[in-house]
Motif scaffolding. Structure first.
Motif, PDB file in Angstrom:
ATOM      1  N   VAL A  85       0.749  -1.127  -0.189  1.00  0.00           N
ATOM      2  CA  VAL A  85       0.096  -0.189   0.064  1.00  0.00           C
ATOM      3  C   VAL A  85       0.820   1.257   0.005  1.00  0.00           C
ATOM      4  CG1 VAL A  85      -1.681   1.439   1.421  1.00  0.00           C
ATOM      5  CG2 VAL A  85      -1.998  -1.186   1.146  1.00  0.00           C
ATOM      6  N   PHE A  86       1.946   1.490   0.842  1.00  0.00           N
ATOM      7  CA  PHE A  86       2.774   2.696   0.958  1.00  0.00           C
ATOM      8  C   PHE A  86       3.883   2.714   0.102  1.00  0.00           C
ATOM      9  CE2 PHE A  86       0.564   2.046   5.085  1.00  0.00           C
ATOM     10  CZ  PHE A  86      -0.036   3.456   5.216  1.00  0.00           C
ATOM     11  N   ILE A  87       4.452   1.483  -0.650  1.00  0.00           N
ATOM     12  CA  ILE A  87       5.555   1.391  -1.331  1.00  0.00           C
ATOM     13  C   ILE A  87       5.344   1.199  -2.726  1.00  0.00           C
ATOM     14  CG2 ILE A  87       8.018   0.881  -1.682  1.00  0.00           C
ATOM     15  CD1 ILE A  87       7.757   2.250   1.083  1.00  0.00           C
ATOM     16  N   LEU A  88       4.810   0.000  -2.986  1.00  0.00           N
ATOM     17  CA  LEU A  88       4.733  -0.391  -4.291  1.00  0.00           C
ATOM     18  C   LEU A  88       3.778   0.189  -5.123  1.00  0.00           C
ATOM     19  CD1 LEU A  88       5.771  -2.932  -6.044  1.00  0.00           C
ATOM     20  CD2 LEU A  88       3.754  -4.224  -5.310  1.00  0.00           C
ATOM     21  N   PHE A  89       2.375   0.554  -4.735  1.00  0.00           N
ATOM     22  CA  PHE A  89       1.348   0.762  -5.276  1.00  0.00           C
ATOM     23  C   PHE A  89       1.807   2.402  -5.982  1.00  0.00           C
ATOM     24  CE2 PHE A  89      -2.254  -2.173  -4.061  1.00  0.00           C
ATOM     25  CZ  PHE A  89      -1.951  -2.884  -5.188  1.00  0.00           C
ATOM     26  N   PRO A  90       2.229   3.318  -4.905  1.00  0.00           N
ATOM     27  CA  PRO A  90       2.472   4.580  -5.319  1.00  0.00           C
ATOM     28  C   PRO A  90       3.702   4.513  -6.359  1.00  0.00           C
ATOM     29  CG  PRO A  90       2.346   4.544  -2.919  1.00  0.00           C
ATOM     30  CD  PRO A  90       2.259   3.171  -3.492  1.00  0.00           C
ATOM     31  N   THR A  91       4.621   3.744  -5.984  1.00  0.00           N
ATOM     32  CA  THR A  91       5.866   3.772  -7.155  1.00  0.00           C
ATOM     33  C   THR A  91       5.389   3.501  -8.410  1.00  0.00           C
ATOM     34  OG1 THR A  91       7.434   3.203  -5.315  1.00  0.00           O
ATOM     35  CG2 THR A  91       8.148   2.615  -7.565  1.00  0.00           C
ATOM     36  N   LEU A  92       4.473   2.319  -8.567  1.00  0.00           N
ATOM     37  CA  LEU A  92       3.892   1.736  -9.990  1.00  0.00           C
ATOM     38  C   LEU A  92       3.109   2.829 -10.629  1.00  0.00           C
ATOM     39  CD1 LEU A  92       3.137  -2.048  -8.972  1.00  0.00           C
ATOM     40  CD2 LEU A  92       5.052  -1.118 -10.536  1.00  0.00           C
ATOM     41  N   SER A  93       2.407   3.480  -9.687  1.00  0.00           N
ATOM     42  CA  SER A  93       1.340   4.656 -10.225  1.00  0.00           C
ATOM     43  C   SER A  93       2.382   5.691 -10.893  1.00  0.00           C
ATOM     44  CB  SER A  93       0.452   4.956  -9.064  1.00  0.00           C
ATOM     45  OG  SER A  93      -0.344   4.214  -8.761  1.00  0.00           O
ATOM     46  N   ILE A  94       3.372   6.202 -10.039  1.00  0.00           N
ATOM     47  CA  ILE A  94       4.305   7.099 -10.587  1.00  0.00           C
ATOM     48  C   ILE A  94       5.033   6.519 -11.811  1.00  0.00           C
ATOM     49  CG2 ILE A  94       6.407   8.501 -10.024  1.00  0.00           C
ATOM     50  CD1 ILE A  94       5.138   8.831  -7.166  1.00  0.00           C
ATOM     51  N   ALA A  95       5.555   5.648 -11.867  1.00  0.00           N
ATOM     52  CA  ALA A  95       6.250   5.013 -13.075  1.00  0.00           C
ATOM     53  C   ALA A  95       5.149   4.826 -14.203  1.00  0.00           C
ATOM     54  CB  ALA A  95       6.762   3.720 -12.974  1.00  0.00           C
ATOM     55  N   GLY A  96       4.231   4.251 -13.978  1.00  0.00           N
ATOM     56  CA  GLY A  96       3.327   4.530 -15.160  1.00  0.00           C
ATOM     57  C   GLY A  96       2.806   5.547 -15.864  1.00  0.00           C
ATOM     58  N   VAL A  97       2.313   6.568 -14.914  1.00  0.00           N
ATOM     59  CA  VAL A  97       2.087   7.942 -15.442  1.00  0.00           C
ATOM     60  C   VAL A  97       3.167   8.561 -16.188  1.00  0.00           C
ATOM     61  CG1 VAL A  97       1.321  10.210 -14.734  1.00  0.00           C
ATOM     62  CG2 VAL A  97       0.207   8.279 -13.792  1.00  0.00           C
ATOM     63  N   GLY A  98       4.427   8.466 -15.580  1.00  0.00           N
ATOM     64  CA  GLY A  98       5.674   9.049 -16.277  1.00  0.00           C
ATOM     65  C   GLY A  98       6.119   8.372 -17.332  1.00  0.00           C
ATOM     66  N   SER A  99       5.871   7.139 -17.419  1.00  0.00           N
ATOM     67  CA  SER A  99       6.124   6.267 -18.629  1.00  0.00           C
ATOM     68  C   SER A  99       5.148   6.917 -19.700  1.00  0.00           C
ATOM     69  CB  SER A  99       6.322   5.080 -18.420  1.00  0.00           C
ATOM     70  OG  SER A  99       5.156   4.435 -18.123  1.00  0.00           O
ATOM     71  N   TYR A 100       4.046   6.747 -19.654  1.00  0.00           N
ATOM     72  CA  TYR A 100       3.023   7.119 -20.584  1.00  0.00           C
ATOM     73  C   TYR A 100       3.293   8.662 -20.830  1.00  0.00           C
ATOM     74  CZ  TYR A 100      -1.524   8.475 -22.587  1.00  0.00           C
ATOM     75  OH  TYR A 100      -2.706   8.793 -23.126  1.00  0.00           O
ATOM     76  N   GLY A 101       3.554   9.643 -19.876  1.00  0.00           N
ATOM     77  CA  GLY A 101       3.885  10.922 -20.555  1.00  0.00           C
ATOM     78  C   GLY A 101       5.197  10.916 -21.380  1.00  0.00           C
ATOM     79  N   PHE A 102       6.166  10.327 -20.953  1.00  0.00           N
ATOM     80  CA  PHE A 102       7.415  10.096 -21.822  1.00  0.00           C
ATOM     81  C   PHE A 102       7.018   9.648 -23.411  1.00  0.00           C
ATOM     82  CE2 PHE A 102      11.123   8.005 -23.309  1.00  0.00           C
ATOM     83  CZ  PHE A 102      12.170   9.114 -23.280  1.00  0.00           C
ATOM     84  N   VAL A 103       5.984   8.737 -23.351  1.00  0.00           N
ATOM     85  CA  VAL A 103       5.823   8.141 -24.588  1.00  0.00           C
ATOM     86  C   VAL A 103       5.147   9.175 -25.393  1.00  0.00           C
ATOM     87  CG1 VAL A 103       4.408   6.328 -25.804  1.00  0.00           C
ATOM     88  CG2 VAL A 103       5.942   5.512 -23.746  1.00  0.00           C
ATOM     89  N   LEU A 104       4.332   9.793 -24.942  1.00  0.00           N
ATOM     90  CA  LEU A 104       3.746  10.793 -25.540  1.00  0.00           C
ATOM     91  C   LEU A 104       4.201  12.057 -26.047  1.00  0.00           C
ATOM     92  CD1 LEU A 104       0.108  11.370 -23.460  1.00  0.00           C
ATOM     93  CD2 LEU A 104       0.444  10.211 -25.673  1.00  0.00           C
ATOM     94  N   TRP A 105       5.176  12.223 -25.102  1.00  0.00           N
ATOM     95  CA  TRP A 105       6.151  13.700 -25.343  1.00  0.00           C
ATOM     96  C   TRP A 105       7.168  13.021 -26.651  1.00  0.00           C
ATOM     97  CZ3 TRP A 105      11.586  13.823 -23.301  1.00  0.00           C
ATOM     98  CH2 TRP A 105      12.283  15.055 -23.702  1.00  0.00           C
ATOM     99  N   MET A 106       7.728  11.766 -26.615  1.00  0.00           N
ATOM    100  CA  MET A 106       8.550  11.312 -27.593  1.00  0.00           C
ATOM    101  C   MET A 106       7.684  11.232 -28.945  1.00  0.00           C
ATOM    102  SD  MET A 106      11.587  10.849 -27.137  1.00  0.00           S
ATOM    103  CE  MET A 106      11.955  12.193 -26.123  1.00  0.00           C
TER     104      MET A 106
END
Length: 56
Positions: free
Chosen positions: A25-46
């Motif tokens: 709840v406090f480590i894995l889910f927030p990390t995966l959420s940030i990584a998912g949104v960040g990678s989606y933004g990076f793909v759109l930016w590229m």
């Protein structure tokens, strides 16, 4: 009903389950959420860098 006391193994098991839940709840889910949104933004930016801005 009589309340049964937990054995030492059951207490350790419950403690391990609580640690695992806390980690998820406090480590894995927030990390995966940030990584998912960040990678989606990076793909759109590229895509916009190489393909241009998409028309509305």
């Amino acid at each position: 009903m009589a309340k049964q006391s937990l054995s030492v193994d059951e207490k350790i098991g419950k403690r391990n389950e609580l640690k695992a839940l806390s980690f998820i709840v406090f480590i894995l889910f927030p990390t995966l959420s940030i990584a998912g949104v960040g990678s989606y933004g990076f793909v759109l930016w590229m895509f916009q860098v190489f393909g241009g801005v998409v028309a509305h």
